[in-house]
Design a protein around this motif. Structure first.
Motif, PDB file in Angstrom:
ATOM      1  N   CYS A  55       0.860  -1.195   0.000  1.00 35.77           N
ATOM      2  CA  CYS A  55       0.000   0.000   0.000  1.00 35.77           C
ATOM      3  C   CYS A  55       0.897   1.245   0.000  1.00 35.77           C
ATOM      4  O   CYS A  55       1.501   1.587   1.024  1.00 35.77           O
ATOM      5  N   SER A  94       0.303   4.542  -0.348  1.00 33.54           N
ATOM      6  CA  SER A  94      -0.132   5.793   0.281  1.00 33.54           C
ATOM      7  C   SER A  94       0.185   5.851   1.769  1.00 33.54           C
ATOM      8  O   SER A  94       0.148   6.933   2.357  1.00 33.54           O
ATOM      9  N   ASP A 126      -9.348   3.524   1.946  1.00 29.31           N
ATOM     10  CA  ASP A 126      -9.424   4.080   0.586  1.00 29.31           C
ATOM     11  C   ASP A 126      -8.678   3.193  -0.400  1.00 29.31           C
ATOM     12  O   ASP A 126      -9.142   2.965  -1.533  1.00 29.31           O
ATOM     13  N   GLU A 127      -7.503   2.689   0.017  1.00 31.68           N
ATOM     14  CA  GLU A 127      -6.743   1.814  -0.868  1.00 31.68           C
ATOM     15  C   GLU A 127      -7.501   0.502  -1.113  1.00 31.68           C
ATOM     16  O   GLU A 127      -7.497  -0.023  -2.232  1.00 31.68           O
ATOM     17  N   TYR A 167     -10.720   0.223  -1.126  1.00 32.96           N
ATOM     18  CA  TYR A 167     -11.835   0.550  -2.022  1.00 32.96           C
ATOM     19  C   TYR A 167     -11.357   0.644  -3.464  1.00 32.96           C
ATOM     20  O   TYR A 167     -12.001   0.147  -4.394  1.00 32.96           O
ATOM     21  N   LYS A 168     -10.186   1.280  -3.652  1.00 32.73           N
ATOM     22  CA  LYS A 168      -9.641   1.385  -5.006  1.00 32.73           C
ATOM     23  C   LYS A 168      -9.313  -0.001  -5.577  1.00 32.73           C
ATOM     24  O   LYS A 168      -9.569  -0.278  -6.749  1.00 32.73           O
ATOM     25  N   LEU A 169      -8.733  -0.862  -4.736  1.00 41.42           N
ATOM     26  CA  LEU A 169      -8.377  -2.206  -5.196  1.00 41.42           C
ATOM     27  C   LEU A 169      -9.616  -2.991  -5.586  1.00 41.42           C
ATOM     28  O   LEU A 169      -9.652  -3.645  -6.638  1.00 41.42           O
ATOM     29  N   SER A 204     -12.469  -1.721  -6.522  1.00 40.02           N
ATOM     30  CA  SER A 204     -13.044  -1.106  -7.725  1.00 40.02           C
ATOM     31  C   SER A 204     -12.302  -1.573  -8.969  1.00 40.02           C
ATOM     32  O   SER A 204     -12.908  -1.876 -10.006  1.00 40.02           O
ATOM     33  N   ARG A 205     -10.957  -1.626  -8.885  1.00 37.55           N
ATOM     34  CA  ARG A 205     -10.184  -2.093 -10.044  1.00 37.55           C
ATOM     35  C   ARG A 205     -10.537  -3.533 -10.389  1.00 37.55           C
ATOM     36  O   ARG A 205     -10.679  -3.891 -11.562  1.00 37.55           O
ATOM     37  N   SER A 212     -14.000  -3.551 -11.995  1.00 40.63           N
ATOM     38  CA  SER A 212     -13.990  -2.996 -13.358  1.00 40.63           C
ATOM     39  C   SER A 212     -13.264  -3.923 -14.317  1.00 40.63           C
ATOM     40  O   SER A 212     -13.651  -4.059 -15.486  1.00 40.63           O
TER      41      SER A 212
END
Length: 766
Positions: free
Chosen positions: A502, A504, A723-724, A726-728, A730-731, A734
């Protein structure tokens, strides 16, 4: 048969007739009525063929055939030829059923029974004839029937003469047949040994006499009134002993004496008068000596007697030569096994015995009489109780303090409980000198929930002693530990991946969390797989060393986290730590401690109960001392950090965003310290014997869930990490949608295209 003179007579007569008529008729014809007619030689000469043949007339001649059962002596039958009897029994031309035998007769044969057999009831076979039913062997001998015959053996004490009669043997002429302590008296077919004064062969008249002392049946003069029954028992045994020493005094049989003794022991056990070690010692000694007195007097090879409170089985062997093999005795609560060689010992007087006595109510009477295997057993809360009937094993061998071969005793448990961490069994015997149950000379061969097998190198009174330890490893604790550790390992693996990849949240504090998670992950994995591997001493020591190192490493990384927070709050500048210094503290310091500990006391790694640090020589402090130091230092660091943080919040122009970040770090660090450090403060004492059940459960729950709590505090409660995540997610979603869309598009477009051939290979292609 044809006699030669008769044959000559008829020959001359025929010759005369032939001469008279030779001129007119040929041979074999007679002249009658002016002509020649056939002469019937079978009528003219009736015995022309002899006694065992038949004559057959022919035209101008005749011929002879032997009767059935006869055959011609020569191939061509002539006047001189004789018919001889056929021996069917030799030539195999007979059929005799069963075990009958063939007997030849003139012209035939018979089937008859051979000697020693007689016709059976069915008359088609022969059965053996028992010659011993008649007095064929005479006096002082025994007849033994065999198939078709018999043989005679002289009775014991007699020898066969040349005329097959039996004569008495004078055994007294054999040197030392009765030994030096008796006089030999010969009897018809036997002898008896009359013991000298003070010696006895216990009623075995053909055994050697041994010296006999009745002093051990002497009652104690200062015995309390509670042991009056015991005095009566000793008086009974002494009287029986004195009668054996004096051959002229009448005495009771062994069976009568055994019954009297058991009635006395029943009264003693029923009244509960055996309440102290001294009385118990006298009682067991009296029973053992009584069996030595009674055993040789029993007549049967195996005698079993059961009364209200006592069960006994006695095996006796009498022979000129010592017995061999195994002897096995049993009561309702125990089994006894030994070799006859062990029972006999070095001297054999002509008899041997083994006895096993079981007491039904002696367990409760002697329940308070036990030994302490370790001095600190009482402090550890260990209690002992007899978990079997008390038994006394006695053999005729006088030297039983050190047997040449161990005897085996198998006990039935009074209370069915399997051996565990809280229960253990030991084989004990009553030590008459120390007045306690002792395990010297006895070892446990095998044990389960219902029985314990003991191997003992001496004989006495035995029992199974059950040790009850404080229960620590219950099924619930084991399940909580295993489930919690598995959950922690999963969460720690997620923490390691998060802190490593991670971007960030990368920084000094994240590096500290990463290595803290790695240390705890390895420690929990080793704990889960190897904490109970005590069967391998070397492997158990390695497991204990790894746990020592990685748990210390986790505390050192917590110390580094406290220092990092202190630098962030107190020392505004230089808010990072160099990785080299962190590695030296996080891994170097624990490694130095473990190496020094291993060199100082290598046997301290691994115990009989756990693959952890030993309690001997205060070796546990090699872990507790660093932990306590780290906990104290971190406590001061966190107190100062919280104090300084409160001052900054109260300032006029605080940097709220930065302060909130530091506040969040501090809260999670303090919570982590309380969970990880606090549990190990009292959890380190878990491996001592005296620990409360509450502390045990509390430590088990928190320690097994450390990984899950770290994942919740540093990952799920951290907004940047969320947040990380959530991004993972989402990727991933998608990417799945894109792959599904591309697959659908390609499938629809390709379905409308014709197949094209590959010009080079000729294969179809979409």
């Amino acid at each position: 048969m044809v006699f030669p003179n008769m044959q000559l007579k008829w020959t001359l007569l025929l010759l005369g007739l032939f001469l008279v008529s030779s001129e007119s008729c040929e041979k074999g014809f007679d002249g009658k009525n002016g002509g020649c007619v056939d002469a019937d030689e079978c009528v003219t000469v009736p015995s022309v063929c002899g006694d065992h043949a038949r004559c057959f007339n022919t035209h101008g001649s005749y011929y002879c055939n032997c009767n059935t059962g006869f055959q011609a002596a020569t191939h061509n039958f002539t006047l001189e030829t004789q018919c001889l009897d056929i021996n069917e029994c030799v030539e195999g031309k007979y059929e005799c059923p069963g075990n009958t035998e063939c007997v030849n007769t003139l012209g035939s044969y018979n089937c008859s029974c051979p000697k020693g057999y007689k016709p059976s009831r069915l008359d088609t076979d022969c059965e053996d004839e028992d010659e011993c039913l008649s007095s064929v062997c005479g006096v002082h001998s025994s007849c033994f029937n065999t198939a078709g015959s018999f043989h005679c053996n002289c009775s014991p004490g007699f020898v066969k003469r040349e005329n097959s009669t039996c004569a008495d043997i004078n055994e007294c002429t054999v040197q030392h047949v009765c030994g030096t302590n008796a006089q030999c008296q010969n009897e018809e077919g036997s002898y008896r040994c009359v013991c000298n004064q003070g010696y006895s062969n216990y009623g075995n008249n053909q055994s050697k006499c041994i010296e006999m002392s009745c002093d051990h049946f002497k009652a104690e003069s200062d015995t309390e009134s509670a042991s009056v029954k015991l005095n009566d028992l000793l008086a009974l045994l002494r009287s029986s002993c004195e009668s054996l020493r004096n051959a002229n005094v009448s005495r009771k049989t062994g069976e009568q004496l055994l019954e009297n003794v058991f009635n006395s022991t029943d009264e003693l056990l029923s009244e509960g008068t055996i309440a102290d070690g001294e009385t118990l010692n006298q009682f067991l000694d009296a029973v053992e000596n009584s069996m030595r007195l009674i055993g040789p007097q029993l007549k049967q090879p195996v005698t079993r007697m059961e009364t209200h409170n006592t069960v006994a089985e006695v095996a006796v062997m009498r022979n000129q030569t010592p017995p061999s093999g195994r002897v096995n005795l049993s009561t309702d609560s125990a089994l006894f096994g030994a070799s006859w060689e062990t029972v006999v010992g070095e001297s054999y007087p002509g008899f041997a015995f083994a006895a096993l006595v079981s007491y039904k109510d002696l367990t409760s009477s002697s329940g308070l009489l036990h030994k302490r295997e370790r001095p600190d057993d009482e402090e550890r809360g260990v209690s002992y109780q007899l978990n079997s009937k008390v038994v006394t094993a006695v053999v005729s061998n006088a030297e039983t303090k050190q047997l040449s071969e161990p005897v085996m005793l198998i006990f039935t448990h009074e209370e069915e409980r399997a051996e565990s961490r809280g229960v253990s069994y030991s084989c004990v015997y009553w030590d008459a000198d120390e007045r306690v149950w002792s395990g010297r000379g006895c070892k446990k061969a095998e044990s389960n929930s219902t029985h314990t097998a003991c191997s003992c190198s001496h004989l006495s009174s035995f029992a199974v002693l059950m040790a009850l330890y404080p229960l620590q490893d219950s099924f619930e604790l084991v399940m909580i530990t295993r489930v919690g550790l598995v959950l922690s390992l999963v969460c720690l693996s997620l923490c390691i991946l998060t802190f490593k990849f991670c971007r960030s949240i990368q920084g000094t504090r994240t590096s500290i969390h990463l290595h803290l998670s790695i240390s705890l992950f390895i420690a929990d994995l080793v704990f889960l797989c190897g904490i109970s591997s005590t069967h391998n001493q070397v492997g158990c020591g390695i497991v204990a060393g790894l746990l020592h190192f990685f748990f210390l490493s986790a505390f050192c990384w917590m110390l580094l986290e406290g220092l990092q927070l202190y630098r962030m709050v107190v020392m505004v500048f230089h808010t990072t730590l160099k990785h080299l210094y962190m590695y030296l503290v996080g891994y170097g310091a624990p490694l130095v401690i473990v190496i020094i500990s291993a060199i100082t006391y290598p046997a301290g790694y691994g115990t009989k109960r756990h693959c952890w640090l030993s309690l001997d020589q205060n070796f546990m402090w090699s872990f507790l001392a660093p932990v306590c130091i780290i906990v104290i230092l971190n406590s001061f660091v966190f107190i100062i950090t919280v104090w300084k943080l409160a001052e900054k919040f109260s300032s006029l122009n605080p940097d709220l965003s930065k302060l909130r970040t530091i506040k969040g770090f501090t809260v999670t660090a303090v919570a982590q310290f309380c969970i990880l450090g606090g549990t190990w403060v009292f959890g380190s004492f878990l491996f001592y014997e005296k620990v409360t059940l509450f502390a045990l459960y509390l430590f088990t729950i928190f320690n097994s869930l450390q990984g899950a709590l770290i994942f919740i505090m540093h990952c799920l409660l951290s907004k940047p990490v969320r947040d990380e995540y959530y991004k993972l997610i989402s990727r991933i979603c998608s990417l799945q949608e894109r792959r599904y869309s591309e697959f659908s598009t390609n499938h629809s477009s390709n379905s409308r295209q014709p197949l094209r051939s590959n010009p080079t290979s000729g294969e179809s292609k979409i």
